[in-house]
Design a protein around this motif. Structure first.
Motif, PDB file in Angstrom:
ATOM      1  N   GLY A  49       0.807  -1.219   0.000  1.00  0.00           N
ATOM      2  CA  GLY A  49       0.000   0.000   0.000  1.00  0.00           C
ATOM      3  C   GLY A  49       0.835   1.261   0.000  1.00  0.00           C
ATOM      4  O   GLY A  49       0.541   2.217  -0.726  1.00  0.00           O
ATOM      5  N   ILE A  50       1.891   1.265   0.817  1.00  0.00           N
ATOM      6  CA  ILE A  50       2.758   2.450   0.886  1.00  0.00           C
ATOM      7  C   ILE A  50       3.402   2.721  -0.468  1.00  0.00           C
ATOM      8  O   ILE A  50       3.416   3.857  -0.963  1.00  0.00           O
ATOM      9  CB  ILE A  50       3.842   2.253   1.969  1.00  0.00           C
ATOM     10  N   ILE A  51       3.935   1.667  -1.089  1.00  0.00           N
ATOM     11  CA  ILE A  51       4.601   1.823  -2.385  1.00  0.00           C
ATOM     12  C   ILE A  51       3.598   2.228  -3.467  1.00  0.00           C
ATOM     13  O   ILE A  51       3.896   3.079  -4.318  1.00  0.00           O
ATOM     14  CB  ILE A  51       5.324   0.521  -2.779  1.00  0.00           C
ATOM     15  N   ALA A  52       2.412   1.636  -3.413  1.00  0.00           N
ATOM     16  CA  ALA A  52       1.380   1.982  -4.403  1.00  0.00           C
ATOM     17  C   ALA A  52       1.016   3.457  -4.323  1.00  0.00           C
ATOM     18  O   ALA A  52       0.839   4.123  -5.346  1.00  0.00           O
ATOM     19  CB  ALA A  52       0.142   1.110  -4.194  1.00  0.00           C
ATOM     20  N   ARG A  53       0.926   3.962  -3.100  1.00  0.00           N
ATOM     21  CA  ARG A  53       0.584   5.381  -2.944  1.00  0.00           C
ATOM     22  C   ARG A  53       1.739   6.276  -3.397  1.00  0.00           C
ATOM     23  O   ARG A  53       1.517   7.325  -4.004  1.00  0.00           O
ATOM     24  CB  ARG A  53       0.185   5.669  -1.495  1.00  0.00           C
ATOM     25  N   LYS A  54       2.966   5.855  -3.111  1.00  0.00           N
ATOM     26  CA  LYS A  54       4.129   6.632  -3.535  1.00  0.00           C
ATOM     27  C   LYS A  54       4.240   6.670  -5.060  1.00  0.00           C
ATOM     28  O   LYS A  54       4.634   7.682  -5.648  1.00  0.00           O
ATOM     29  CB  LYS A  54       5.402   6.037  -2.946  1.00  0.00           C
ATOM     30  N   LEU A  55       3.874   5.556  -5.720  1.00  0.00           N
ATOM     31  CA  LEU A  55       3.963   5.478  -7.180  1.00  0.00           C
ATOM     32  C   LEU A  55       2.685   5.967  -7.861  1.00  0.00           C
ATOM     33  O   LEU A  55       2.575   5.943  -9.086  1.00  0.00           O
ATOM     34  CB  LEU A  55       4.252   4.036  -7.608  1.00  0.00           C
ATOM     35  N   ASN A  56       1.705   6.363  -7.025  1.00  0.00           N
ATOM     36  CA  ASN A  56       0.427   6.859  -7.546  1.00  0.00           C
ATOM     37  C   ASN A  56      -0.309   5.792  -8.373  1.00  0.00           C
ATOM     38  O   ASN A  56      -0.891   6.094  -9.414  1.00  0.00           O
ATOM     39  CB  ASN A  56       0.641   8.119  -8.389  1.00  0.00           C
ATOM     40  N   VAL A  57      -0.280   4.534  -7.895  1.00  0.00           N
ATOM     41  CA  VAL A  57      -0.995   3.450  -8.583  1.00  0.00           C
ATOM     42  C   VAL A  57      -1.987   2.771  -7.640  1.00  0.00           C
ATOM     43  O   VAL A  57      -2.434   1.651  -7.891  1.00  0.00           O
ATOM     44  CB  VAL A  57      -0.016   2.400  -9.148  1.00  0.00           C
TER      45      VAL A  57
END
Length: 200
Positions: A49-57
């Motif tokens: 979730g953290i990475i998805a939000r950082k990558l805007n996906v």
């Protein structure tokens, strides 16, 4: 890079299978290996979730997939623990049936109201996940759990009730609803503020 969250989500399916196989085959140091895989699974759940939000996906589809695979992962871990320590689960089957029944009820209500699965990712539920982790580690290593299991049970019931209330309050399906307060705000048609680390 943008597929990293998806890989992390699907990795939990692989971990689920491996954990169950360890419980069945019981190779040397299998309990320690199960704990390591359990912690790894939780970390993938945190970071996808953290990475998805950082990558805007962090799309609705991705969050729904995350919730569904979370269920598979925890059911597999629970099954592996039952195989490893059946006596503990026989002693506490009433508590387990209550929590599992409450979990199923949240999905039933969500499908009846919105024709979609639950994906609220409430903050309190995330705290409950940590108590599940601690309890299952204790069970895997010792085939017993006392006050920690009791805390896990009561927190599980409280957080399932919160999710049911959220599902009854909101008018349309939403993912990432941190609390009942935020559900009320959504019902009023207001924008809600989500914590960047926990909800996106």
């Amino acid at each position: 890079m943008k597929k990293i969250p998806l890989y992390l989500i699907y990795s939990r399916l692989v971990l689920s299978v491996v954990i169950v196989l360890f419980a069945i085959w019981r190779p040397p140091f299998y309990r320690g290996c199960m704990v390591a895989l359990l912690v790894t699974g939780l970390l993938t759940d945190v970071f996808d979730g953290i990475i998805a939000r950082k990558l805007n996906v962090s799309t609705q589809r991705l969050r729904r997939l995350d919730s569904s695979i979370d269920q598979v992962f925890w059911i597999a871990v629970l099954a592996a623990c039952c195989i490893t320590c059946p006596a503990f689960f026989i002693r506490n089957y009433v508590y387990l049936l209550i929590v599992l029944g409450a979990e199923v009820l949240t999905y039933v209500v969500s499908f009846i109201r919105f024709k979609k699965e639950v994906a609220t990712h409430a903050i309190a539920s995330k705290v409950w996940t940590l108590t599940i982790l601690a309890t299952l580690i204790q069970v895997i290593l010792s085939c017993d759990s006392g006050w920690l299991f009791q805390c896990c049970f009561y927190l599980g019931v409280v957080t399932r009730v919160e999710i049911l209330l959220i599902l009854c309050i909101i008018k349309s399906w939403h993912n990432d609803i941190p609390s009942i307060y935020h559900a009320v705000q959504l019902r009023k048609g207001k924008e809600i503020k989500r914590h960047q680390l926990f909800n996106g």
